[in-house]
Scaffold this motif. Sequence first.
Motif, mmCIF file in Angstrom:
data_model
loop_
_atom_site.group_PDB
_atom_site.id
_atom_site.type_symbol
_atom_site.label_atom_id
_atom_site.label_comp_id
_atom_site.label_asym_id
_atom_site.label_seq_id
_atom_site.Cartn_x
_atom_site.Cartn_y
_atom_site.Cartn_z
ATOM 1 N N LEU A 98 3.890 -66.100 120.254
ATOM 2 C CA LEU A 98 2.853 -66.190 121.289
ATOM 3 C C LEU A 98 3.462 -66.195 122.688
ATOM 4 O O LEU A 98 2.871 -65.651 123.619
ATOM 5 N N ALA A 99 4.639 -66.776 122.811
ATOM 6 C CA ALA A 99 5.299 -66.845 124.112
ATOM 7 C C ALA A 99 6.054 -65.560 124.448
ATOM 8 O O ALA A 99 6.632 -65.450 125.523
ATOM 9 N N TRP B 46 6.818 -76.481 109.570
ATOM 10 C CA TRP B 46 7.278 -76.736 110.934
ATOM 11 C C TRP B 46 8.002 -75.518 111.479
ATOM 12 O O TRP B 46 7.791 -75.109 112.615
ATOM 13 N N HIS C 142 5.545 -72.771 112.244
ATOM 14 C CA HIS C 142 4.809 -73.070 113.466
ATOM 15 C C HIS C 142 5.655 -72.746 114.695
ATOM 16 O O HIS C 142 5.150 -72.190 115.671
ATOM 17 N N ARG C 143 6.958 -73.063 114.647
ATOM 18 C CA ARG C 143 7.854 -72.721 115.757
ATOM 19 C C ARG C 143 7.937 -71.221 115.953
ATOM 20 O O ARG C 143 7.930 -70.730 117.086
ATOM 21 N N GLN C 144 8.010 -70.471 114.853
ATOM 22 C CA GLN C 144 8.073 -69.013 114.948
ATOM 23 C C GLN C 144 6.776 -68.453 115.517
ATOM 24 O O GLN C 144 6.790 -67.518 116.321
ATOM 25 N N PHE C 145 5.660 -69.013 115.140
ATOM 26 C CA PHE C 145 4.370 -68.586 115.665
ATOM 27 C C PHE C 145 4.282 -68.840 117.163
ATOM 28 O O PHE C 145 3.856 -67.974 117.933
ATOM 29 N N ARG C 146 4.721 -70.028 117.592
ATOM 30 C CA ARG C 146 4.710 -70.342 119.023
ATOM 31 C C ARG C 146 5.634 -69.422 119.800
ATOM 32 O O ARG C 146 5.331 -69.017 120.916
ATOM 33 N N ALA C 147 6.772 -69.066 119.207
ATOM 34 C CA ALA C 147 7.710 -68.152 119.865
ATOM 35 C C ALA C 147 7.077 -66.774 120.017
ATOM 36 O O ALA C 147 7.214 -66.127 121.060
#
Length: 71
Positions: free
Chosen positions: A46-47, A36, A39-44
């Motif tokens: 990408l953003a 989890w 995944h948060r780090q990956f989304r960050a």
Amino acid sequence: MSVTQHHLLDTYRARLLGEPAPPAPGTRDWQVVREWRDHRQFRAALAGRPPHGRLRQALSRLLRVRPRSTG
């Protein structure tokens, strides 16, 4: 029905059907937490935000300037 009772029932059913036993409750909790967080780090990333995590914290600890003791 408690978690332990449910696990014992699932293990019994798997044994009757010749299937592998399910994992014990709580054996993969930390793995889920790590996934989890990753995944948060990956989304960050990408953003366009800087991802925070263990590597960044370790590097900041290593690179932190420490005052020299006089004595």
